[in-house]
Design a protein around this motif. Structure first.
Motif, PDB file in Angstrom:
ATOM      1  N   THR A  92      -2.363 -37.283 -24.559  1.00  0.00           N
ATOM      2  CA  THR A  92      -2.942 -38.356 -23.760  1.00  0.00           C
ATOM      3  C   THR A  92      -4.306 -37.920 -23.253  1.00  0.00           C
ATOM      4  N   ASN A 109      -4.175 -49.224 -22.966  1.00  0.00           N
ATOM      5  CA  ASN A 109      -4.220 -47.935 -23.649  1.00  0.00           C
ATOM      6  C   ASN A 109      -4.689 -48.159 -25.080  1.00  0.00           C
ATOM      7  N   CYS A 119     -10.258 -49.135 -22.483  1.00  0.00           N
ATOM      8  CA  CYS A 119      -8.920 -48.648 -22.161  1.00  0.00           C
ATOM      9  C   CYS A 119      -8.976 -47.614 -21.036  1.00  0.00           C
ATOM     10  N   SER A 120      -7.824 -47.386 -20.398  1.00  0.00           N
ATOM     11  CA  SER A 120      -7.725 -46.351 -19.365  1.00  0.00           C
ATOM     12  C   SER A 120      -7.222 -45.038 -19.927  1.00  0.00           C
ATOM     13  N   SER A 121      -6.750 -45.055 -21.187  1.00  0.00           N
ATOM     14  CA  SER A 121      -6.293 -43.824 -21.816  1.00  0.00           C
ATOM     15  C   SER A 121      -6.233 -44.011 -23.321  1.00  0.00           C
ATOM     16  N   VAL A 142      -3.535 -42.647 -26.120  1.00  0.00           N
ATOM     17  CA  VAL A 142      -2.214 -42.024 -26.099  1.00  0.00           C
ATOM     18  C   VAL A 142      -1.507 -42.306 -27.412  1.00  0.00           C
TER      19      VAL A 142
END
Length: 300
Positions: A297, A77, A108-110, A112
């Motif tokens: 997010t 993240n 990254c996957s997100s 947040v």
């Protein structure tokens, strides 16, 4: 402009990739907002002992006049931490981070963290990185720093290592419900390793009961505390088996998790929850959690 203490970066300005020698300065920035920064700070506290790379990511910083004012933890993240900056300084920091993000690409996957930082950064990156899958723009950030208001469920306890094969399916079901796809990648995969480590570290909490016609034991409530730093323990992954929903297991369960976490992990327990999940928000409020800010997010 509010400047965090002891955050000098000699000879560096703008957005830069930081190294192991900058971790203490980055933690000082995080200390200005312990609840908002706990995701980043928990990784940085790991980096104190083993270095940034071994903590599983990369550290970005934004400095003006040799003073570090904002940081981003970049791993699975991306977590921006701005601290209490004036609006103009925060805007410059986000623009600089976005420029660095464009040059280095998305890993990254997100994204947040605190909502203003996340949404401000994404508004600058959008169009340069692949299109987002979903934006969760309002996620109340809540804390409990006293005794819970409802009776803790004494059946909730830490998971045992020999229960990993029972805990993993509950974690996969929760993740799939929450995010929309399964994180499972087989034995030894990154998600499986994460779940196993949380169990081994005493950061996984479950209520095991017998469910279904065969009355086999199964996890019917679970939660984890994966992020701990600066006196804050952040609860994630709260889940109740669909067959047992409506029994208020989440309230007694969360009261017990908060009780154990405050006694044995950190004095302040935090979480963030999707604003549209009004049932969950009401349950956490019933336990005694109060809203102190907002997360957001961006999912890819």
């Amino acid at each position: 402009m509010v400047v965090p203490p002891t955050t000098t970066l000699s000879g560096r300005t703008g957005a830069v990739v930081l190294g192991d020698g900058d971790v203490a300065a980055a933690l000082a920035v995080c200390a200005t907002d312990p609840v908002g920064s706990v995701l980043a700070a928990s990784r940085l506290e790991q980096a104190v002992a083993g270095g940034v790379r071994r903590a599983g990511g990369e550290l970005w910083g934004y400095a003006e006049g040799d003073v570090l004012l904002a940081v981003c933890w970049v791993g699975a993240n991306l977590v921006p931490v701005l601290g209490p900056l004036d609006a103009d300084v925060a805007s410059r920091a986000l623009s600089a981070f976005a420029e660095l993000g464009r040059s280095r690409g998305r890993r990254c996957s997100s994204i947040v963290g605190p909502a203003d930082a996340v949404l401000g950064l994404w508004s600058r990156l959008r169009g340069s990185w692949p299109l987002e899958r979903e934006v969760r723009a309002h996620q109340p950030s809540m804390v409990l720093d006293g005794d819970p208001l409802v009776a803790p469920d004494p059946r909730v306890r830490r998971s045992r290592p020999d229960e990993y094969d029972m805990v993993l399916p509950a974690c996969v079901r929760m993740f799939t419900e929450e995010v929309g796809y399964s994180p499972a990648s087989g034995p030894g995969g990154p998600y499986e390793t994460r779940v196993r480590r949380l169990v081994e570290d005493g950061r996984s909490f479950v209520l095991v009961d017998r469910v279904g016609s065969l009355r086999r034991p199964r996890v019917v409530f679970k939660a984890e505390v994966p992020a701990v730093a600066g006196g804050v323990a952040q609860v994630q992954g709260v889940w109740v088996d669909p067959e047992r929903r409506g029994e208020r297991l989440s309230e007694g369960g969360m009261a017990r998790v908060a009780e154990l976490a405050r006694a044995e992990i950190a004095p302040v327990v935090s979480l963030y929850v999707n604003g549209y999940n009004t049932r969950a928000v009401r349950a956490y409020q019933a336990v005694g959690f109060r809203e102190v800010g907002a997360y957001a997010t961006v999912l890819f």
